[in-house]
Design a protein around this motif. Structure first.
Motif, short mmCIF file in Angstrom:
data_model
loop_
_atom_site.label_atom_id
_atom_site.label_comp_id
_atom_site.label_asym_id
_atom_site.label_seq_id
_atom_site.Cartn_x
_atom_site.Cartn_y
_atom_site.Cartn_z
N PHE A 276 0.64 -0.96 -0.14
CA PHE A 276 -0.22 0.20 -0.14
C PHE A 276 0.78 0.91 0.33
N PRO A 277 0.64 2.24 -0.51
CA PRO A 277 0.66 3.73 -0.65
C PRO A 277 0.97 4.14 0.70
N ARG A 278 2.44 4.76 0.71
CA ARG A 278 2.10 5.33 2.76
C ARG A 278 0.81 7.31 2.13
N THR A 279 0.55 7.26 3.50
CA THR A 279 0.10 8.21 2.84
C THR A 279 0.65 9.86 3.23
N VAL A 280 0.89 10.52 3.11
CA VAL A 280 1.95 12.10 3.24
C VAL A 280 0.92 13.13 3.70
N GLU A 281 1.47 13.23 4.44
CA GLU A 281 0.79 14.38 5.42
C GLU A 281 1.15 15.39 4.99
N LYS A 282 0.05 16.32 4.58
CA LYS A 282 0.14 18.16 4.29
C LYS A 282 -0.14 18.66 5.19
N PRO A 283 0.98 20.02 5.75
CA PRO A 283 0.31 20.52 6.76
C PRO A 283 -0.78 21.62 6.50
N VAL A 284 -2.31 21.58 7.12
CA VAL A 284 -2.66 22.76 6.98
C VAL A 284 -1.98 24.09 6.87
N GLU A 285 -2.58 25.00 5.50
CA GLU A 285 -1.98 26.18 5.34
C GLU A 285 -3.24 27.02 6.17
N VAL A 286 -2.75 27.48 6.93
CA VAL A 286 -3.24 28.95 7.13
C VAL A 286 -2.63 30.39 7.26
N LEU A 287 -3.98 31.61 6.98
CA LEU A 287 -3.01 32.14 7.11
C LEU A 287 -3.11 33.27 7.87
N GLY A 288 -1.97 33.90 8.48
CA GLY A 288 -1.24 34.87 9.39
C GLY A 288 -1.87 35.94 9.76
N ALA A 289 -2.13 37.47 10.07
CA ALA A 289 -2.50 38.20 10.01
C ALA A 289 -2.48 39.16 9.26
N GLU A 290 -0.37 39.05 8.95
CA GLU A 290 0.15 40.43 8.16
C GLU A 290 -0.24 39.86 6.39
N ASP A 291 0.04 38.29 6.44
CA ASP A 291 -0.25 37.42 4.91
C ASP A 291 -1.98 38.59 4.55
N LEU A 292 -2.29 37.71 5.69
CA LEU A 292 -4.22 38.56 5.27
C LEU A 292 -4.26 39.60 5.29
N ALA A 293 -3.71 40.48 5.16
CA ALA A 293 -3.71 41.89 5.18
C ALA A 293 -3.25 42.58 3.83
N ARG A 294 -2.16 41.75 3.56
CA ARG A 294 -1.42 41.51 2.27
C ARG A 294 -2.26 41.35 1.18
N ILE A 295 -2.72 40.39 1.60
CA ILE A 295 -4.18 39.52 0.64
C ILE A 295 -5.35 40.79 0.56
N ARG A 296 -5.97 41.32 1.28
CA ARG A 296 -7.08 42.57 1.57
C ARG A 296 -6.79 43.56 0.75
N ALA A 297 -5.78 44.07 1.37
CA ALA A 297 -4.52 45.04 0.74
C ALA A 297 -4.87 45.07 -1.01
N ALA A 298 -4.15 43.40 -1.83
CA ALA A 298 -4.11 43.29 -2.52
C ALA A 298 -5.46 43.00 -3.38
N ALA A 299 -6.52 42.98 -2.94
CA ALA A 299 -8.28 43.80 -3.52
C ALA A 299 -8.78 44.59 -3.59
N ASP A 300 -8.23 45.15 -2.81
CA ASP A 300 -8.76 46.59 -2.48
C ASP A 300 -7.64 47.27 -3.26
N ALA A 301 -6.41 46.90 -4.60
CA ALA A 301 -5.94 47.50 -5.40
C ALA A 301 -6.32 47.15 -6.57
N ILE A 302 -7.17 46.20 -6.44
CA ILE A 302 -8.70 45.68 -8.16
C ILE A 302 -9.27 46.62 -8.60
N SER A 303 -9.06 47.16 -10.11
CA SER A 303 -10.45 47.83 -9.92
C SER A 303 -11.37 46.81 -10.23
N GLY A 304 -13.02 47.92 -10.16
CA GLY A 304 -13.85 47.53 -11.42
C GLY A 304 -14.49 46.46 -10.64
#
Length: 179
Positions: A1-29
């Motif tokens: 049987f193939p072994r299961t590879v555990e992937k870490p769950v990715e969570v955004l920190g406050a700084e990265d989330l703020a950068r993504i929100r700022a990027a969304a604010d920069a997109i027009s229309g």
């Protein structure tokens, strides 16, 4: 049987989330309007990308701070519709989205109350449908490029769970509410 590879769950920190929100604010229309909704609502509700993309206007229940998940994972097989909470300030952000949605649709000669998709995509020939998956992925790519943050759309769901847990929610209650 193939072994299961555990992937870490990715969570955004406050700084990265703020950068993504700022990027969304920069997109027009309309793309910017959609980007802001996706970032804010996905993090505040835990909706999967498909659930958010296929949500209908009638699914929103802002008076109770929730949204019906009308197209859940496992739809047609084992899943049932349920509700997801809309936490914190995202309710106001959703209200702002609804105003911008109404302006967008009205400017195209459409009655916003008669357009079913929460996030409508108006084709050049005037047909209206739910926001396409390819457009959502393109928007995600733009958010990543502008913000400099590498993430997946599903990272918003994990971030929602982590934020809820950090604020005292039990993970079992988060899972039960969603599924």
């Amino acid at each position: 049987f193939p072994r299961t590879v555990e992937k870490p769950v990715e969570v955004l920190g406050a700084e990265d989330l703020a950068r993504i929100r700022a990027a969304a604010d920069a997109i027009s229309g309309w793309n910017g309007v959609v980007a802001r909704l996706v970032v804010n609502l996905a993090v505040a509700s835990g909706l999967r990308p498909k659930e958010l993309r296929l949500a209908r206007l009638e699914d929103l229940d802002l008076s109770r701070g929730r949204i019906r998940v009308s197209h859940p994972k496992g739809e047609g097989a084992w899943a049932a519709q349920g509700y997801a909470p809309i936490l914190g300030t995202a309710r106001e952000e959703v209200r702002e989205f609804l105003e911008e949605r109404a302006d967008y649709l009205s400017s195209r000669g459409l009655d916003p109350s008669k357009v079913e998709p929460l996030v409508p995509y108006v084709r050049k020939d005037g047909r209206v449908e739910s926001w396409p998956e390819a457009m959502l992925r393109k928007l995600k790519g733009e958010l990543g490029r502008v913000s400099g943050v590498r993430f997946h759309l599903k990272t918003f769901r994990a971030t929602f769970a982590q934020l809820a847990k950090d604020n005292g929610a039990l993970l079992a209650s988060i899972k039960d509410e969603k599924e």
